[in-house]
Design a protein around this motif. Structure first.
Motif, mmCIF file in Angstrom:
data_model
loop_
_atom_site.group_PDB
_atom_site.id
_atom_site.type_symbol
_atom_site.label_atom_id
_atom_site.label_comp_id
_atom_site.label_asym_id
_atom_site.label_seq_id
_atom_site.Cartn_x
_atom_site.Cartn_y
_atom_site.Cartn_z
ATOM 1 N N LEU A 1 42.066 12.022 -38.670
ATOM 2 C CA LEU A 1 41.011 10.936 -38.363
ATOM 3 C C LEU A 1 40.468 10.937 -37.027
ATOM 4 C CD1 LEU A 1 39.210 9.365 -40.301
ATOM 5 C CD2 LEU A 1 41.588 7.253 -38.946
ATOM 6 N N LYS A 2 39.152 11.210 -37.081
ATOM 7 C CA LYS A 2 38.703 11.105 -35.852
ATOM 8 C C LYS A 2 37.638 10.009 -35.828
ATOM 9 C CE LYS A 2 37.398 16.072 -34.915
ATOM 10 N NZ LYS A 2 36.222 17.359 -34.606
ATOM 11 N N ILE A 3 37.571 9.239 -34.701
ATOM 12 C CA ILE A 3 37.507 7.874 -34.187
ATOM 13 C C ILE A 3 35.793 8.827 -33.671
ATOM 14 C CG2 ILE A 3 37.028 6.093 -32.681
ATOM 15 C CD1 ILE A 3 39.807 6.664 -34.315
ATOM 16 N N CYS A 4 34.669 7.479 -34.346
ATOM 17 C CA CYS A 4 33.501 7.460 -33.840
ATOM 18 C C CYS A 4 33.040 6.089 -33.472
ATOM 19 C CB CYS A 4 32.611 7.965 -34.558
ATOM 20 S SG CYS A 4 31.965 7.511 -36.404
ATOM 21 N N VAL A 5 31.463 6.428 -32.555
ATOM 22 C CA VAL A 5 31.229 5.235 -33.099
ATOM 23 C C VAL A 5 29.847 5.327 -32.331
ATOM 24 C CG1 VAL A 5 33.426 3.311 -31.327
ATOM 25 C CG2 VAL A 5 31.059 5.176 -30.397
ATOM 26 N N MET A 6 28.595 4.263 -32.990
ATOM 27 C CA MET A 6 27.389 4.591 -32.596
ATOM 28 C C MET A 6 26.684 4.250 -31.683
ATOM 29 S SD MET A 6 24.523 3.653 -36.277
ATOM 30 C CE MET A 6 24.605 4.827 -36.277
ATOM 31 N N ALA A 7 25.308 4.252 -31.200
ATOM 32 C CA ALA A 7 25.701 4.121 -29.454
ATOM 33 C C ALA A 7 23.785 3.526 -30.112
ATOM 34 C CB ALA A 7 25.364 4.877 -28.233
ATOM 35 N N ASP A 8 22.966 3.260 -29.525
ATOM 36 C CA ASP A 8 21.663 2.648 -30.449
ATOM 37 C C ASP A 8 20.805 3.284 -28.929
ATOM 38 O OD1 ASP A 8 21.960 1.928 -33.137
ATOM 39 O OD2 ASP A 8 21.306 -0.064 -32.221
ATOM 40 N N VAL A 9 19.328 3.941 -29.076
ATOM 41 C CA VAL A 9 19.126 4.079 -28.106
ATOM 42 C C VAL A 9 18.023 2.641 -27.586
ATOM 43 C CG1 VAL A 9 16.714 5.288 -27.683
ATOM 44 C CG2 VAL A 9 18.075 6.470 -28.512
ATOM 45 N N GLY A 10 17.925 2.557 -26.487
ATOM 46 C CA GLY A 10 17.483 1.092 -25.843
ATOM 47 C C GLY A 10 18.141 -0.083 -26.112
ATOM 48 N N ARG A 11 19.471 0.083 -25.990
ATOM 49 C CA ARG A 11 20.576 -0.743 -26.661
ATOM 50 C C ARG A 11 22.210 -0.499 -25.636
ATOM 51 N NH1 ARG A 11 18.980 -2.412 -32.731
ATOM 52 N NH2 ARG A 11 17.176 -2.984 -32.782
ATOM 53 N N THR A 12 21.609 0.398 -25.209
ATOM 54 C CA THR A 12 23.400 0.746 -24.719
ATOM 55 C C THR A 12 22.733 1.127 -23.383
ATOM 56 O OG1 THR A 12 23.905 2.305 -27.184
ATOM 57 C CG2 THR A 12 24.960 2.744 -25.286
ATOM 58 N N ASP A 13 23.983 0.727 -22.880
ATOM 59 C CA ASP A 13 24.077 0.703 -21.539
ATOM 60 C C ASP A 13 25.446 2.545 -21.099
ATOM 61 O OD1 ASP A 13 23.822 1.360 -18.601
ATOM 62 O OD2 ASP A 13 24.259 -1.012 -18.204
ATOM 63 N N PHE A 14 24.601 2.998 -21.844
ATOM 64 C CA PHE A 14 25.828 4.559 -21.710
ATOM 65 C C PHE A 14 26.068 4.775 -20.689
ATOM 66 C CE2 PHE A 14 22.343 7.590 -21.162
ATOM 67 C CZ PHE A 14 21.660 7.554 -21.050
ATOM 68 N N LYS A 15 25.826 5.339 -19.565
ATOM 69 C CA LYS A 15 25.705 5.580 -18.432
ATOM 70 C C LYS A 15 27.244 4.923 -17.454
ATOM 71 C CE LYS A 15 22.029 8.373 -17.489
ATOM 72 N NZ LYS A 15 21.077 8.794 -16.663
ATOM 73 N N ILE B 1 12.086 7.492 -34.670
ATOM 74 C CA ILE B 1 11.537 8.952 -34.520
ATOM 75 C C ILE B 1 10.299 9.335 -33.285
ATOM 76 C CG2 ILE B 1 9.516 8.109 -35.634
ATOM 77 C CD1 ILE B 1 10.463 11.727 -37.557
ATOM 78 N N HIS B 2 10.011 7.406 -32.966
ATOM 79 C CA HIS B 2 9.424 7.610 -31.527
ATOM 80 C C HIS B 2 10.099 7.326 -30.390
ATOM 81 C CE1 HIS B 2 9.769 3.118 -32.372
ATOM 82 N NE2 HIS B 2 9.834 2.748 -31.050
ATOM 83 N N GLN B 3 11.440 7.498 -30.518
ATOM 84 C CA GLN B 3 12.485 7.084 -29.531
ATOM 85 C C GLN B 3 12.435 8.852 -28.997
ATOM 86 O OE1 GLN B 3 14.490 4.141 -31.552
ATOM 87 N NE2 GLN B 3 13.599 2.804 -29.738
ATOM 88 N N MET B 4 12.635 9.126 -29.501
ATOM 89 C CA MET B 4 13.217 10.534 -29.775
ATOM 90 C C MET B 4 13.739 11.302 -28.169
ATOM 91 S SD MET B 4 14.872 12.872 -31.391
ATOM 92 C CE MET B 4 14.548 11.575 -33.125
ATOM 93 N N PRO B 5 12.375 11.029 -26.761
ATOM 94 C CA PRO B 5 13.342 11.963 -25.516
ATOM 95 C C PRO B 5 14.335 10.644 -25.400
ATOM 96 C CG PRO B 5 10.495 12.109 -25.864
ATOM 97 C CD PRO B 5 11.631 10.952 -26.896
ATOM 98 N N ALA B 6 14.740 9.919 -25.341
ATOM 99 C CA ALA B 6 15.535 9.052 -25.314
ATOM 100 C C ALA B 6 16.958 9.578 -25.974
ATOM 101 C CB ALA B 6 14.654 7.493 -25.728
ATOM 102 N N ALA B 7 16.377 9.716 -27.126
ATOM 103 C CA ALA B 7 17.178 9.666 -27.988
ATOM 104 C C ALA B 7 18.217 11.741 -27.094
ATOM 105 C CB ALA B 7 17.662 9.687 -29.308
ATOM 106 N N ILE B 8 17.534 12.214 -26.771
ATOM 107 C CA ILE B 8 18.161 13.274 -26.566
ATOM 108 C C ILE B 8 18.793 13.430 -25.225
ATOM 109 C CG2 ILE B 8 17.110 15.647 -25.396
ATOM 110 C CD1 ILE B 8 16.996 15.602 -28.472
#
Lengths: 325, 325
Positions: free
Chosen positions: A90-104, A124-131
């Motif tokens: 079983l692989k593990i995943c988590v979700m990270a929302d654009v604009g709500r995650t301090d990913f770095k 869809i309008h946040q795509m550059p941040a998602a990329i």
């Protein structure tokens, strides 16, 4: 585009993703006890589920840790408390929302994590941040997916632009997401083909995340699968925001790969999900969700109506129509 | 076979059939009060529904009139008490089961009846008896349909034989019936094409009657419609035996013909259907129905489990499998 597979075959490319904690966490603010999560993990392992989503990587600067259970934040140690080194298939995943995650700050290198896949959710309008997030997570060594939310209100042109950007990114999986539960199977079929064409062009996989506003979450999931979509989100007893999701017990009853086992899921549902219902947690199909699904709007007013036990369905329809149209 | 219609068009050939009293009557032994039935009739007229099924024409020699409400028998005067001369666009239908109807005694000539359509329900092995009833009702002046039940357990050869017999009979409409709620949309699609080919050959119409065991009643109904099926059964709030049927409120939200109005239906659901639920009547999706749907067996044991509030889903699955496989 040929339909893929039939009722007497199975496709090894199909992956089932259990999103119970993450989408179900939107029902109870992620307050699941550890025994529940441990049992869910075991159930997924025994049922042959491919991925288990533990929750969100939400920023603790933006969300109060006292207001939410720990699966809103998915600290590495919280997950390890459940899975150890996760010596399973079983692989593990988590979700990270654009604009709500301090990913770095909050997403460590893969070598320091038991997480396999980071699922980046974006409008869809946040795509550059998602990329940007996809590239970061990819460089950290993770599999990545991008879940483009609320596409039932996006234009074809914007969807195509988003898919082109994602095609050229290092993302592994692109998700078709019916956030409002408003799409009919024939629309899922058409959108799946649009996504799959880009997937073939760029060597990506496509996933489906459906909502049950119109009692179509399961139907839309198998329609997408038959069209060639291979990552299928489901949750135990369909637990998820509002009308909930594709039920795990339904999708495992449908899939023909003998690695999938329905019995562990039925046991989990009777032992662990029914008590949540008895505690008063509300999710699943109800008529206000049907109405927001039909009208293709966010279910927030329907969630409020169901919570308030407001049974004036006709009034709800008229008010929603008045406000949104 | 081309798909018929799309989400921006409507097909005037589509007829919606309200089967609330008939299939819902299997939940409460047909004990609806007259106010309920009058309100349902008005609702169907206002909603643009095409046919309203009042119940069965069951033989009073075989069934005790004290054990069932009057809609098990549908005497002419019972229907006239509700509809008068029925000076509306809504047509009236009743169901007559092969082997359970004394049709030569109980079905008067059409000139003496407000009923428009007799729906003859049959298992596939009873087809000669069904044809006899069809011919009789046709001669009496009625529209007729034939509902071939439980085709998910019939062979292709037998289905084809039955359709040939019906094609050569005077029947107007042939129904694809998913009695066990076991069929997936791709099977509905394939079966619809088989039925429609015969329909084109012999000038018949095709209908769909779905059950919601796998949360697919609505999805299967619109899949059939898109394939070219034109008579669509639905019930208020999905009321029907076991997991129930395609909800009227869902199908009217989907259909694009402006003659259909969802608001009267939502009002009826909140004012008349919710009280039935509050009285303790049970119908609608639940996990035992999912299990009998997956295993393609009659829902009778699931109905008993739900009635007894038996939540051992895993045990139910194993016992059903053991008994049926």
């Amino acid at each position: 585009m040929e339909r893929k597979g039939d009722l007497m075959s199975f496709r090894p490319d199909i992956k089932v993703v259990d999103a119970t904690i993450r989408d179900g966490g939107l029902v109870n603010n992620f307050f699941f006890d550890d025994e529940f999560i441990k049992e869910l993990y075991k159930t997924n392992v025994n049922a042959g589920v491919d991925y288990m989503e533990f929750g969100y990587k939400a920023s603790k600067d933006m969300f109060d840790v006292n207001e939410f259970g720990k699966w809103k934040f998915c600290d590495e140690e919280s997950i390890r408390d459940i899975v150890g080194e996760n010596n399973t298939d079983l692989k593990i995943c988590v979700m990270a929302d654009v604009g709500r995650t301090d990913f770095k700050r909050d997403i460590p290198p893969k070598k320091d994590s038991v997480v396999d896949l980071i699922r980046i959710a974006t409008y869809i309008h946040q795509m550059p941040a998602a990329i940007e997030m996809i590239e970061y997570c990819h460089e950290m060594g993770y599999e990545t997916s991008c879940n483009i939310m609320a596409v039932s209100t996006a234009t074809e042109k914007n969807i195509n632009q988003a898919l082109e950007l994602l095609g050229q990114s290092p993302v592994d999986i692109i998700y078709l997401v019916d956030s409002y539960g408003s799409l009919y199977p024939e629309q899922i079929n058409e959108l799946s083909k649009v996504y799959l064409e880009k997937a073939y062009k760029y060597g990506k996989k496509i996933g489906i995340h459906a909502h049950n506003n119109q009692q179509l979450a399961f139907a839309n999931t198998i329609e997408a699968a038959s069209t060639g979509v291979s990552y299928l989100d489901a949750t135990m007893m369909g637990m998820g925001r509002g009308a909930g999701n594709c039920p795990m017990e339904a999708i495992l009853g449908f899939l023909k790969n003998p690695k999938f086992k329905i019995l562990p899921v039925l046991k989990f549902v009777q032992n662990r999900m029914l008590p949540l219902k008895e505690q008063g947690l509300k999710w699943g199909y109800d008529i206000p969700y049907l109405v927001t699904g039909i009208l293709n709007v966010h279910p927030r007013t329907a969630i409020a109506a169901v919570k308030d036990n407001d049974k004036d369905y006709a009034g709800f329809y008229t008010a929603t129509w008045d406000r949104e149209a």
